[in-house]
Design an enzyme around this catalytic site. Structure first.
Site, short mmCIF file in Angstrom:
data_model
loop_
_atom_site.label_atom_id
_atom_site.label_comp_id
_atom_site.label_asym_id
_atom_site.label_seq_id
_atom_site.Cartn_x
_atom_site.Cartn_y
_atom_site.Cartn_z
N GLN A 43 23.74 -40.99 -45.54
CA GLN A 43 24.42 -39.93 -46.24
C GLN A 43 24.78 -38.54 -45.70
OE1 GLN A 43 20.42 -40.10 -48.58
NE2 GLN A 43 19.76 -40.10 -45.80
N ASP A 98 11.41 -36.52 -43.86
CA ASP A 98 10.73 -34.64 -44.02
C ASP A 98 9.87 -34.43 -43.55
OD1 ASP A 98 8.75 -34.58 -46.74
OD2 ASP A 98 10.57 -34.41 -47.28
N ASP A 149 15.62 -50.30 -43.58
CA ASP A 149 15.64 -50.23 -45.35
C ASP A 149 14.34 -50.61 -45.83
OD1 ASP A 149 16.00 -50.58 -47.80
OD2 ASP A 149 18.38 -51.53 -47.51
N GLY A 150 13.72 -50.40 -46.69
CA GLY A 150 12.21 -49.85 -47.21
C GLY A 150 12.42 -51.14 -47.90
N ASP A 167 7.92 -42.67 -50.77
CA ASP A 167 8.47 -40.77 -51.09
C ASP A 167 10.15 -41.25 -50.88
OD1 ASP A 167 9.55 -38.55 -51.09
OD2 ASP A 167 8.45 -38.05 -48.97
N SER A 168 10.79 -41.14 -51.72
CA SER A 168 12.47 -41.57 -52.00
C SER A 168 12.82 -40.41 -52.55
CB SER A 168 12.66 -42.97 -53.22
OG SER A 168 12.28 -42.50 -54.40
N PRO A 174 21.72 -45.34 -51.34
CA PRO A 174 20.53 -46.20 -50.83
C PRO A 174 19.18 -46.55 -50.97
CG PRO A 174 20.85 -44.27 -49.16
CD PRO A 174 21.95 -44.25 -49.61
N1 SAM Z 1 10.92 -35.61 -51.39
C1 SAM Z 1 11.86 -35.71 -51.45
C2 SAM Z 1 12.26 -35.74 -53.43
O1 SAM Z 1 11.34 -36.32 -54.17
O2 SAM Z 1 13.66 -35.45 -54.18
C3 SAM Z 1 12.56 -36.60 -51.26
C4 SAM Z 1 11.89 -37.19 -49.66
S1 SAM Z 1 12.50 -38.18 -48.74
C5 SAM Z 1 13.53 -37.20 -47.77
C6 SAM Z 1 13.99 -38.98 -48.92
C7 SAM Z 1 13.90 -40.40 -47.98
O3 SAM Z 1 14.31 -42.05 -48.35
C8 SAM Z 1 15.84 -39.52 -47.27
O4 SAM Z 1 15.53 -39.29 -46.63
C9 SAM Z 1 16.47 -40.87 -47.40
O5 SAM Z 1 16.97 -41.41 -46.44
C10 SAM Z 1 15.07 -42.40 -48.08
N2 SAM Z 1 15.66 -43.39 -48.34
C11 SAM Z 1 16.48 -43.98 -49.22
N3 SAM Z 1 17.02 -45.02 -49.52
C12 SAM Z 1 15.99 -45.28 -48.50
C13 SAM Z 1 15.37 -46.90 -48.24
N4 SAM Z 1 16.34 -47.89 -49.04
N5 SAM Z 1 15.12 -47.44 -47.54
C14 SAM Z 1 14.02 -46.32 -46.61
N6 SAM Z 1 14.32 -44.67 -46.81
C15 SAM Z 1 15.18 -44.45 -48.04
#
Ligand code: SAM
Length: 286
Positions: A43, A98, A149-150, A167-168, A174
């Site tokens: 991203q 974060d 990847d979670g 916390d996605s 992704p």
């Molecule tokens: N608090 C925020 C909100 O609700 O908008 C989001 C928190 S956090 C920044 C979300 C994170 O999820 C991102 O850093 C992203 O890279 C991660 N992410 C997205 N898809 C993922 C996956 N499949 N596995 C692990 N992390 C993932």
């Protein structure tokens, strides 16, 4: 002339970030400084210093968390499940780049291990270095950063965790699979016999379809499902939802105790956060 990063426009000498999430509604933030702007394999990642919200993490042009109100979301997504569990020792955070959720989880002495499975290492590095109001420059030795990847990670985990926090970002790119039934099934399997999970389930005002689908999917797997809300000014509509799935009964409100140092959540909020507005109860038939 220097090229501006994507999602940033110049208007009468000022820099603006304009979110394009919705077809008929655009939110713009006046920006003081572009602190980080880079493309990761997953991203586009920015840390911006804005006038009204202070520093903010922006992924693919969408604001994720800010210095002004990041604590509200991060405290609500972490302390509610950690308080509802009688003795949390092992915690899994999926996403959460974060580091705000990990920072809150580290406030529990009983917690021995916090696995943070974040797909994008660049997000963690940028936030640890440039968004310390949210990340707290987390360096707790109990936190294990796993850049994976979670969705894949949980496939291999069985009865390992007391609490899982998803916390996605929004269900695109992704993060799309982090809202699927198969993923929740694997979370159930990854939890110990009395474990519980929580995920952010989007806006009750603008994304009720996603919210309802999330609630129904979790409810089809877990014996106990509860939804709760908080007001997060940064997110569209302000009102935000979280869905909790538990393998065992949750404590009664009168039995909830809370003694952590926080800025938003307290014992009163914990006792009443599961009280939902009437339109949500009606639409969910609760
Ligand atoms: N608090 C925020 C909100 O609700 O908008 C989001 C928190 S956090 C920044 C979300 C994170 O999820 C991102 O850093 C992203 O890279 C991660 N992410 C997205 N898809 C993922 C996956 N499949 N596995 C692990 N992390 C993932």
């Amino acid at each position: 002339m220097q090229q501006l990063p994507p999602f940033i426009q110049k208007h009468e000498g000022d820099l603006w970030l304009t979110e394009n999430e919705r077809e008929n509604l655009k939110l713009s933030y006046r920006v003081k400084e572009i602190v980080v702007s880079a493309q990761s394999p997953y991203q586009h990642v920015m840390i911006l210093d804005s006038y009204d919200f202070g520093r903010m993490l922006v992924l693919d042009g969408v604001v994720q968390t800010t210095s002004l109100d990041g604590f509200i979301y991060n405290e609500m997504i972490s302390h509610v499940p950690l308080t509802m569990h009688p003795h949390p020792q092992t915690v899994l955070i999926i996403g959460g780049g974060d580091c705000g959720a990990a920072r809150e989880a580290a406030k529990y002495e009983s917690v021995q291990q916090i696995d943070m499975v974040e797909i994008d290492e660049m997000v963690v590095k940028a936030c640890k270095e440039h968004l310390q109001d949210v990340s707290g420059n987390l360096s707790d030795p109990r936190v294990r950063f796993l850049y994976q990847d979670g969705v894949e990670f949980v496939k291999g985990a069985e009865e390992v965790y007391d609490v899982i926090i998803v916390d996605s970002s929004d269900p695109i790119g992704p993060a799309k699979q982090l809202f699927e039934l198969d993923f929740y099934r694997n979370l159930y399997k990854a939890l110990k016999q009395d474990g519980l999970m929580v995920c952010q389930s989007q806006s009750p005002i603008f994304h009720f379809d996603v919210l309802e689908q999330t609630y129904r999917r979790i409810d089809s797997l877990f014996p106990v499902t509860r939804m709760y809300t908080a007001i997060v000014p940064t997110y569209p509509g302000g009102l935000w939802s979280f869905t909790l799935g538990s393998k065992r009964e949750l404590p009664q409100p009168d039995d909830v105790r809370f003694d952590k140092e926080t800025q938003y959540i307290n014992e009163d909020i914990l006792k009443r956060c599961f009280q939902l507005p009437q339109f949500m109860k009606t639409k969910l038939s609760l």
